[in-house]
Design a protein around this motif. Structure first.
Motif: not given
Length: 282
Positions: A84-86, A88-92, A145-146, A213-214
């Protein structure tokens, strides 16, 4: 007109590859990495079976498999968090990166101002600034996410800028001569021509987003694969550590393949999709 016979223009029509031919192409593209993976796992098994390295340093494939099958729900819970973090971060990163690239291409002032800042932000190690994000934003999902956004942002911007600038100048002159407005030129010429470059950057960015994310989870988290790996490392639970690394790698591979499938569906006309190459999975 019969398929495969010369047409009026003298160009032979190409038959669409059948299911058997497509399967043969996939097998031809995939057997080499499959053999390499099998060889790596065989070497891993030999090292563990011969006890060349202590089990607490390198667990056996069987012990790692037992963790993967025996703690599926535990790993799935943390895998979903990292995924999920990956995503969302990728989409942004894609949304902001494409917008920034368009602005930079259409404004030399913005490009000269923004590009050095982007370069500086890229060379700063993200692991060094991750603790600051935790201090500023807490231990929630936002810092992860950032960091994923920061790591994935640069490849998207660079590839998009390159693609937008790689358009044939004669095409731009032709569209201007025909009275096309700037937004029409962008939609009909610039953006479609930039997609091959953009997808090259997306395939790099999506794998880097997993790393981001990791990394964020390493700094401060109570869930996610980074948390699993840290806990396993602290407890010398190398089977769990290896299991976490394998799942993390699998996330990156799956996301890479999904981006490549999207590229194939959206860019069937591009030269990179006509033949199966070393960097093409489909």
């Amino acid at each position: 007109m019969p398929s495969g016979t010369p047409g009026v223009s003298g160009v032979s029509a190409r038959d669409r590859p059948g299911a058997g031919e497509r399967l043969a192409r996939v097998v031809d593209a995939g057997w080499r990495p499959a053999v390499l993976l099998i060889a790596c796992f065989a070497a891993w098994w030999i090292v563990a079976a011969a006890e060349l390295v202590e089990p607490y340093l390198v667990p056996s494939p069987g012990a790692t498999l037992d963790v993967l099958t025996g703690k599926t729900s535990y790993l799935w819970q943390h895998t979903w968090v990292t995924t999920y973090e990956t995503l969302l971060g990728f989409a942004i990163a894609v949304a902001v990166g494409v917008l920034a690239a368009v602005v930079m291409v259409y404004s030399s002032t913005v490009e000269k101002t923004l590009y050095p800042i982007l370069l500086f932000a890229q060379v700063v190690p993200k692991i060094a600034v991750a603790p600051l994000f935790v201090v500023w934003l807490g231990f929630g999902i936002t810092p992860k996410i950032l960091i994923a956004v920061l790591i994935a942002f640069f490849p998207v911007v660079i590839s998009m800028v390159t693609g937008l600038k790689a358009v044939d100048p004669e095409m731009l002159q032709l569209s201007a001569t025909m009275g096309a407005k700037p937004w029409q030129t962008f939609v009909k010429i610039r953006f479609p021509a930039s997609l091959p470059h953009l997808f090259s950057g997306l395939k790099v960015a999506v794998t880097l987003a997993v790393t981001g994310a990791v990394v964020g989870e390493f700094v401060g988290a109570n869930e996610g694969l980074g948390y699993v790996i840290l806990q396993a490392n602290g407890n010398l639970d190398t089977p769990m550590l290896f299991a976490g690394l394998l799942v993390m790698s699998l996330i990156g591979v799956v996301l890479f393949v999904l981006v490549e499938i999207a590229e194939k569906l959206l860019l069937p006309w591009h030269a990179s999709r006509r033949d199966v190459g070393a960097t093409t999975a489909f």
